[in-house]
Enzyme design. Structure first.
Site, PDB file in Angstrom:
ATOM      1  CG  LEU A 145      -2.061  -1.026   1.178  1.00 14.99           C
ATOM      2  CD1 LEU A 145      -2.776  -1.088   2.521  1.00 14.99           C
ATOM      3  CD2 LEU A 145      -3.051  -0.692   0.056  1.00 14.99           C
ATOM      4  CG  HIS A 146       3.972   1.482  -2.894  1.00 17.58           C
ATOM      5  ND1 HIS A 146       5.045   1.031  -2.156  1.00 17.58           N
ATOM      6  CD2 HIS A 146       3.861   0.629  -3.946  1.00 17.58           C
ATOM      7  CE1 HIS A 146       5.561  -0.042  -2.728  1.00 17.58           C
ATOM      8  NE2 HIS A 146       4.860  -0.311  -3.819  1.00 17.58           N
ATOM      9  CG  ASP A 147       0.641   6.268  -4.084  1.00 16.52           C
ATOM     10  OD1 ASP A 147       1.844   6.451  -3.773  1.00 16.52           O
ATOM     11  OD2 ASP A 147       0.243   6.256  -5.255  1.00 16.52           O
TER      12      ASP A 147
END
Length: 317
Positions: free
Chosen positions: A248-250
């Site tokens: 879940l980067h962003d």
């Protein structure tokens, strides 16, 4: 009553950006003051269109201006959309109804400057793509460095491997000069990089939970997530051997902007390397006994990944 957090998003709307946008529009403690778009996962026109369609899908009860921004890096040639990661349209080839909302005529850089001056000390800027729009805004009005409450950036890595070179993350690598300009500003900066985002994973099990338990008003939204994320899952199976999961980067950057207790941070002196085939965009931290290179930046090094993912998922129920 929950405290409202005024958030300005800067995105290159690919799959994980879209999850972050939908979370922001569903979270009860966030008010999205506007969304700036740029190049990266896809081109700026597609990113803008995707963003407008996602706003229509979320159907918030207030207006959210969308300001198109940079079409390429400050000094370099853009290599083009990463279709193998985000699909032909940037959102995993998911099809969403078109929006009648029109983007602003004002550029993203001008919009950032305007919002910083209209609401000094109030706005948190969360950057989920290249830092080009912010660098251009600082060029137009350096004083925003003391007017934006804080900038939380999805980008970089300190100890974890890179995802475009052995040491570089895509957002900083995509415009190293912009990242370097931002790190030389007066802005209060927090780096949410691969050190924590790669440990924070959404799984097929989470999507199944949403499909079973989300209310009727969320059905179209959940259907979108299932389609877009299945594309993302496939990519991460190929490159990281993740099975039915994606980082879940962003979304994590947005979560940290609102709830910093999700991570452990360390203040480090940092700068951005702009040279080298493998190192352009690298976050260089001076961890010597008496550091002298770079400026103080908050760097996220550990994360309560389970609590972060649960917080994200709960917003869609």
């Amino acid at each position: 009553m929950q405290k409202m957090n005024p958030i300005l998003l800067d995105v290159d709307t690919g799959i994980d950006d879209s999850v972050a946008i939908l979370y922001a529009l569903n979270a009860l403690n966030i008010r999205v003051e506007g969304i700036c778009t740029g190049f990266g996962n896809t081109d700026v026109g597609q990113a803008t269109d995707n963003t407008l369609r996602l706003i229509k899908l979320a159907n918030p009860d207030y207006d959210i201006p969308v300001a198109p921004g940079a079409a390429g890096p400050l000094q370099r040639r853009w290599s083009g959309p990463v279709v193998h990661v985000h699909g032909n349209n940037g959102i995993g080839n998911a099809e969403l109804p078109a929006s009648s909302q029109q983007p602003l005529q004002q550029s993203a850089a001008d919009f950032i400057v305007r919002k910083a001056n209209e609401q000094p000390g109030e706005i948190t800027l969360v950057t989920l793509g290249r830092l080009t729009n912010l660098a251009l805004a600082l060029e137009k009005d350096p004083s925003i460095g003391t007017k934006i409450k804080k900038v939380v950036m999805m980008g970089g890595t300190v100890a974890a491997p890179g995802n475009v070179t052995p040491v570089c993350e895509a957002n900083f690598h995509g415009d190293p000069e912009a990242a370097a300009r931002v790190l030389k500003s007066d802005l209060p900066l927090t780096i949410v990089g691969l050190d924590v985002t790669m440990k924070t994973r959404l799984t097929a099990r989470h999507l199944e939970l949403l499909a079973r338990n989300a209310g009727p008003d969320k059905r179209e939204l959940i259907a979108y997530l299932q389609t877009a994320l299945s594309y993302y899952f496939n990519y991460y199976t190929q490159v990281n051997d993740f099975i039915g999961a994606c980082p879940l980067h962003d979304p994590l950057a947005l979560l940290v902007a609102v709830d910093p207790s999700l991570v452990k941070m360390q203040t480090l002196k940092a700068d951005i390397e702009c040279e080298g085939r493998f190192t352009a965009g690298m976050v260089v931290t001076d961890q010597r006994t008496h550091p002298s290179i770079g400026r103080d930046v908050q760097v996220c090094l550990e994360v309560d990944s389970e609590r972060a993912v649960n917080k994200l998922v709960a917003a869609f129920l």
